[in-house]
Design an enzyme around this catalytic site. Structure first.
Site, short mmCIF file in Angstrom:
data_model
loop_
_atom_site.label_atom_id
_atom_site.label_comp_id
_atom_site.label_asym_id
_atom_site.label_seq_id
_atom_site.Cartn_x
_atom_site.Cartn_y
_atom_site.Cartn_z
N CYS A 1 37.70 36.90 39.95
CA CYS A 1 38.35 36.54 41.22
C CYS A 1 38.95 35.49 41.11
O CYS A 1 39.85 34.93 40.07
CB CYS A 1 37.68 36.76 42.39
SG CYS A 1 38.41 37.23 43.91
N HIS B 1 36.43 42.28 41.49
CA HIS B 1 35.08 42.06 41.49
C HIS B 1 34.42 43.11 40.87
O HIS B 1 33.80 44.24 41.49
CB HIS B 1 34.42 41.93 42.77
CG HIS B 1 35.07 40.69 43.75
ND1 HIS B 1 34.19 39.51 43.65
CD2 HIS B 1 36.13 40.68 44.57
CE1 HIS B 1 34.73 38.56 44.51
NE2 HIS B 1 35.83 39.11 44.85
N GLU C 1 31.08 43.35 40.13
CA GLU C 1 29.71 43.38 40.49
C GLU C 1 29.85 44.32 42.00
O GLU C 1 28.88 44.71 42.51
CB GLU C 1 29.33 41.90 41.00
CG GLU C 1 29.81 41.32 42.24
CD GLU C 1 31.11 40.61 42.04
OE1 GLU C 1 31.72 39.77 43.08
OE2 GLU C 1 31.77 40.70 41.01
#
Length: 212
Positions: free
Chosen positions: A82, A191, A193
């Site tokens: 990011c 992202h 995650e």
């Protein structure tokens, strides 16, 4: 045991990134750290980032993370996430133009206040799931179908057009660089995650990647 260091400079989504890496790489020691010695000793490094680029770069420069990133990425894999990806670019339009680490020559641009897809006005920030199309055959894309969806939250983007380092692109009003890669660095605007199966696979691939 291999070690992965997530750089803590006060501006990253550290907990969720570390938990995701621990899930896909149980045999890897994951450290969330600001200690340059621990980062230098790690086999792999992640540079996360959230928030305004001015604040991120202020902390990166204050803590010497810019020089540290240049050093460690010379001989081991580094993943930018990011704003961590944006910080690797030359400069960002955010906050009236901010100089970045400059490991990639691209600039970071604002989507604008009147972004459209045809006659439909698009919301900024871009927030949600978008298809990512791989533009290079890279080990970090292993077992991830072309066009798989990842989760984005951002108002600024690295340009896709003419980008010599683009590794993946997505479209939100315009084509943008969803991922860039050069030598030992792979960096993503989305992202991983927060991107469920595809994101976890990408993190697993990064942990297994030996670099350029």
């Amino acid at each position: 045991m291999k070690t992965l260091a997530i750089i803590d400079y006060g501006m990253g989504n550290l907990h969720s990134v570390s938990k995701a890496v621990e899930l896909v790489a149980p045999d890897t020691r994951v450290l969330v750290t600001s200690d340059p010695a621990q980062i230098r000793e790690a086999d792999r490094v992640i540079l996360p980032g959230v928030g305004a680029i001015r604040d991120c770069m202020a902390e990166i420069l204050r803590l010497g993370v810019d020089d540290l990133v240049r050093e460690v990425s010379a001989d081991r894999p580094l993943l930018g996430i990011c704003v961590g990806m944006q910080a690797l670019m030359s400069r960002s339009e955010e906050n009236g133009w901010v100089d970045c680490i400059n490991l990639f020559p691209s600039e970071v641009r604002f989507f604008g206040n009147h972004l459209k897809e045809g006659d439909v006005r698009l919301k900024v920030p871009h927030m949600g799931w978008n298809e990512v199309y791989q533009t290079t055959d890279h080990p970090v894309w292993h077992n991830i179908p072309d066009g798989d969806r990842f989760y984005f939250v951002h108002s600024y983007y690295a340009e896709a057009e003419g980008n010599p380092d683009i590794a993946g692109r997505t479209h939100y009003g315009i084509d943008i660089a969803a991922a860039v890669a050069r030598d030992n660095i792979f960096a993503v605007q989305f992202h991983p995650e927060k991107s469920h199966r595809a994101g976890l696979q990408l993190l697993k691939n990064f942990v297994q990647w030996t670099g350029a």
